[in-house]
Scaffold this motif. Sequence first.
Motif, PDB file in Angstrom:
ATOM      1  N   THR A   1       1.003  -1.085  -0.015  1.00 52.03           N
ATOM      2  CA  THR A   1      -0.162   0.026   0.022  1.00 52.03           C
ATOM      3  C   THR A   1       0.812   1.208  -0.007  1.00 52.03           C
ATOM      4  N   PRO A   2       0.327   2.524  -0.305  1.00 54.45           N
ATOM      5  CA  PRO A   2       1.123   3.575  -0.241  1.00 54.45           C
ATOM      6  C   PRO A   2       1.686   3.822   1.020  1.00 54.45           C
ATOM      7  N   PHE A   3       1.023   3.536   2.130  1.00 54.77           N
ATOM      8  CA  PHE A   3       1.608   3.845   3.513  1.00 54.77           C
ATOM      9  C   PHE A   3       2.882   2.721   3.739  1.00 54.77           C
ATOM     10  N   GLU A   4       2.587   1.489   3.273  1.00 58.60           N
ATOM     11  CA  GLU A   4       3.661   0.470   3.319  1.00 58.60           C
ATOM     12  C   GLU A   4       4.778   0.825   2.764  1.00 58.60           C
ATOM     13  N   THR A   5       4.738   1.379   1.430  1.00 59.76           N
ATOM     14  CA  THR A   5       5.777   1.804   0.817  1.00 59.76           C
ATOM     15  C   THR A   5       6.518   2.865   1.438  1.00 59.76           C
ATOM     16  N   PHE A   6       5.793   4.021   2.006  1.00 61.91           N
ATOM     17  CA  PHE A   6       6.458   4.912   2.713  1.00 61.91           C
ATOM     18  C   PHE A   6       7.228   4.537   3.939  1.00 61.91           C
ATOM     19  N   ARG A   7       6.606   3.783   4.461  1.00 57.58           N
ATOM     20  CA  ARG A   7       7.215   3.265   5.835  1.00 57.58           C
ATOM     21  C   ARG A   7       8.360   2.424   5.466  1.00 57.58           C
ATOM     22  N   ARG A   8       8.164   1.515   4.745  1.00 52.12           N
ATOM     23  CA  ARG A   8       9.316   0.453   4.595  1.00 52.12           C
ATOM     24  C   ARG A   8      10.236   0.658   3.339  1.00 52.12           C
ATOM     25  N   ILE A   9       9.955   1.679   2.558  1.00 55.17           N
ATOM     26  CA  ILE A   9      10.875   1.958   1.471  1.00 55.17           C
ATOM     27  C   ILE A   9      11.430   3.359   1.531  1.00 55.17           C
ATOM     28  N   GLN A  10      10.398   4.300   1.484  1.00 50.97           N
ATOM     29  CA  GLN A  10      11.019   5.752   1.602  1.00 50.97           C
ATOM     30  C   GLN A  10      11.700   6.154   2.855  1.00 50.97           C
ATOM     31  N   ILE A  11      10.936   6.063   3.835  1.00 52.50           N
ATOM     32  CA  ILE A  11      11.677   6.428   5.239  1.00 52.50           C
ATOM     33  C   ILE A  11      13.104   5.909   5.492  1.00 52.50           C
ATOM     34  N   PRO A  12      13.021   4.511   5.363  1.00 53.56           N
ATOM     35  CA  PRO A  12      14.585   3.904   5.473  1.00 53.56           C
ATOM     36  C   PRO A  12      15.368   4.609   4.618  1.00 53.56           C
ATOM     37  N   LEU A  13      15.156   4.748   3.506  1.00 50.64           N
ATOM     38  CA  LEU A  13      16.366   5.385   2.547  1.00 50.64           C
ATOM     39  C   LEU A  13      16.521   6.786   2.826  1.00 50.64           C
ATOM     40  N   ALA A  14      15.564   7.689   3.242  1.00 42.86           N
ATOM     41  CA  ALA A  14      15.555   9.126   3.560  1.00 42.86           C
ATOM     42  C   ALA A  14      16.051   9.336   4.878  1.00 42.86           C
ATOM     43  N   TYR A  15      16.229   8.473   5.607  1.00 38.72           N
ATOM     44  CA  TYR A  15      16.331   8.523   7.443  1.00 38.72           C
ATOM     45  C   TYR A  15      17.564   9.706   7.664  1.00 38.72           C
ATOM     46  N   ARG A  16      18.626   9.432   6.981  1.00 36.76           N
ATOM     47  CA  ARG A  16      19.714  10.373   7.018  1.00 36.76           C
ATOM     48  C   ARG A  16      19.364  11.706   6.788  1.00 36.76           C
ATOM     49  N   GLY A  17      18.796  12.046   5.875  1.00 37.59           N
ATOM     50  CA  GLY A  17      18.187  13.294   5.330  1.00 37.59           C
ATOM     51  C   GLY A  17      17.278  14.081   6.364  1.00 37.59           C
ATOM     52  N   ILE A  18      16.514  12.901   6.989  1.00 38.20           N
ATOM     53  CA  ILE A  18      15.551  13.216   7.820  1.00 38.20           C
ATOM     54  C   ILE A  18      15.970  13.445   9.192  1.00 38.20           C
ATOM     55  N   LEU A  19      17.198  12.874   9.759  1.00 39.19           N
ATOM     56  CA  LEU A  19      17.944  13.252  10.739  1.00 39.19           C
ATOM     57  C   LEU A  19      18.640  14.342  10.682  1.00 39.19           C
ATOM     58  N   THR A  20      19.267  14.644   9.474  1.00 40.86           N
ATOM     59  CA  THR A  20      19.987  16.047   9.213  1.00 40.86           C
ATOM     60  C   THR A  20      19.171  17.097   9.480  1.00 40.86           C
ATOM     61  N   GLY A  21      17.825  17.030   8.838  1.00 42.02           N
ATOM     62  CA  GLY A  21      17.024  17.947   8.880  1.00 42.02           C
ATOM     63  C   GLY A  21      16.505  18.218  10.459  1.00 42.02           C
ATOM     64  N   GLY A  22      16.409  17.323  11.137  1.00 42.08           N
ATOM     65  CA  GLY A  22      16.125  17.311  12.425  1.00 42.08           C
ATOM     66  C   GLY A  22      17.287  18.210  13.341  1.00 42.08           C
ATOM     67  N   VAL A  23      18.545  17.889  13.133  1.00 39.04           N
ATOM     68  CA  VAL A  23      19.765  18.520  13.715  1.00 39.04           C
ATOM     69  C   VAL A  23      19.513  19.811  13.405  1.00 39.04           C
ATOM     70  N   LEU A  24      19.599  20.179  11.997  1.00 35.61           N
ATOM     71  CA  LEU A  24      19.371  21.670  11.627  1.00 35.61           C
ATOM     72  C   LEU A  24      18.428  22.345  12.230  1.00 35.61           C
ATOM     73  N   ALA A  25      17.338  21.748  12.383  1.00 35.18           N
ATOM     74  CA  ALA A  25      15.923  22.480  13.109  1.00 35.18           C
ATOM     75  C   ALA A  25      16.395  22.734  14.785  1.00 35.18           C
ATOM     76  N   TRP A  26      16.929  21.692  15.391  1.00 35.84           N
ATOM     77  CA  TRP A  26      17.385  21.739  16.566  1.00 35.84           C
ATOM     78  C   TRP A  26      18.397  22.974  16.675  1.00 35.84           C
ATOM     79  N   ALA A  27      19.367  22.840  15.962  1.00 38.68           N
ATOM     80  CA  ALA A  27      20.504  23.901  16.054  1.00 38.68           C
ATOM     81  C   ALA A  27      19.813  25.376  15.856  1.00 38.68           C
ATOM     82  N   ARG A  28      18.920  25.372  14.836  1.00 36.57           N
ATOM     83  CA  ARG A  28      18.393  26.722  14.643  1.00 36.57           C
ATOM     84  C   ARG A  28      17.442  27.158  15.664  1.00 36.57           C
ATOM     85  N   GLY A  29      16.691  26.139  16.509  1.00 37.61           N
ATOM     86  CA  GLY A  29      15.929  26.481  17.738  1.00 37.61           C
ATOM     87  C   GLY A  29      17.128  27.008  18.779  1.00 37.61           C
TER      88      GLY A  29
END
Length: 329
Positions: free
Chosen positions: A225-253
Motif C-alpha cells: 500500500t502507499p503507506f507501507e511503501t512510505f514506511r518500508r521504502i521511503q523512510i529507511p532510504l531517507a532517514y539520514r536526510g530526515i535526521l540531518t533536517g532534525g539536527v539543523l532544526a534543533w540547532a536553529r532553535g
Amino acid sequence: MSDSNYEDGGYRTHPTAMLGRGSVVLAVLTVQVIAFGTLYVIGRPTLYVGVALGSAALLGWRANDGWFGVAAATFGVVLLLALGMPLVMFITRQNPSLIVEAARSSEVHTMLYLTVYGPLLATVASLAFGVPLAYLLARGFTGQAIVESLVDLPLVVPHSVAGILILFGFGRRGLFPGVSVLTTITGMVLALTFVSAPFAVNTTREAFETIDSRLEYAARSHGATPFETFRRIQIPLAYRGILTGGVLAWARGVSEFGAVAVVAYSVNFFYPFTGEETVAQHAPVYIFNTFTSAGLADASAVAFILLVMSAGIFLVVRLLTDTESGSVL
C-alpha cells in the motif's frame, strides 16, 4: 591538459594525493595550530593571517592547478579565517574561573535544560508534520510553488517579526484563544517551530527526491500500500536526510533569539530536577541579559559552556550516523 598528467593511459595521481587526504589535513592543521599558538604567545596574532594565506597559496600550487589553485585556496582561506578566527580567539581568551563558576550555577543548569528541551520539542513537531509535507513536495502537486514559498517564508522574515506573527496567530485572539502563549513553554515551542521548520522540511524533501522512483513502483507492483511503501521504502532510504533536517532544526532553535524574546522572554515550565514549576530563559536571551548586566567576560563564559554542549551533541549525532563505520541510529 599536459600529457605529463597522464600515465599508462590514465590520470596520474599527484604526490600530495598519494599521502592520503587525512594525513595531509592533519599535517596542515598541526602546522597552523603551532603557528597560531606561537604568534599568540608573542602577542602578534594578526601575523597569522599572512601565514594562513601563504600556506593556502602553497597548497593551491601543490595541487597542480597553477594560478587557479592558488587563487581558489587563498580566497577559500579568507572565508575560513573570517569564520574561524573569532571562534579561536573566543576560546583562547576565556577565563577558566568564570567558566567553572558558570558551570556550577543552578541558574545556568536550568537555562541549559530549557535550551535543549524547548528546541527538541520544536524539532519533534517540525519532523512530525514536516516529513509528510516533504514527501508530498518531493512528488509534486498543483500549487506546489505557493506551498514552498510559505514553507520558506520564516527564512526571510526578521526574527522579531516572527515572534509577533506567533502572537497574532496563537495569542488571545488567535486560533486557540484558550492556549496561553506568552511566557510559556507552549509559546516558546511555537516560536521555535516557526523558525526551524523550513530546515526540517527542505532537507527531508531533498532526501526523498534522491530516492529512485523505480523502488516505489516495484513495491507497489508487489501489492504494498502507499503507506507501507512510505514506511518500508521511503523512510529507511531517507532517514539520514530526515535526521540531518532534525539536527539543523534543533540547532536553529537553540540559536533563536528574536522570536523567543518577543513570545517567551522568560519561560514558566516544569523542571524535573526540582519537581516543580520554575522560570528560566532561553540561552540566547540569557546570554544577552548576562552581557548587559554583568559584562562580556561573564557572558562569554556561559556562551563557552553552551558552545561545548552543542558541539558535543553534534559530534555524538555525527558518530551515530557515520556510514563509513557502519553505525545505524
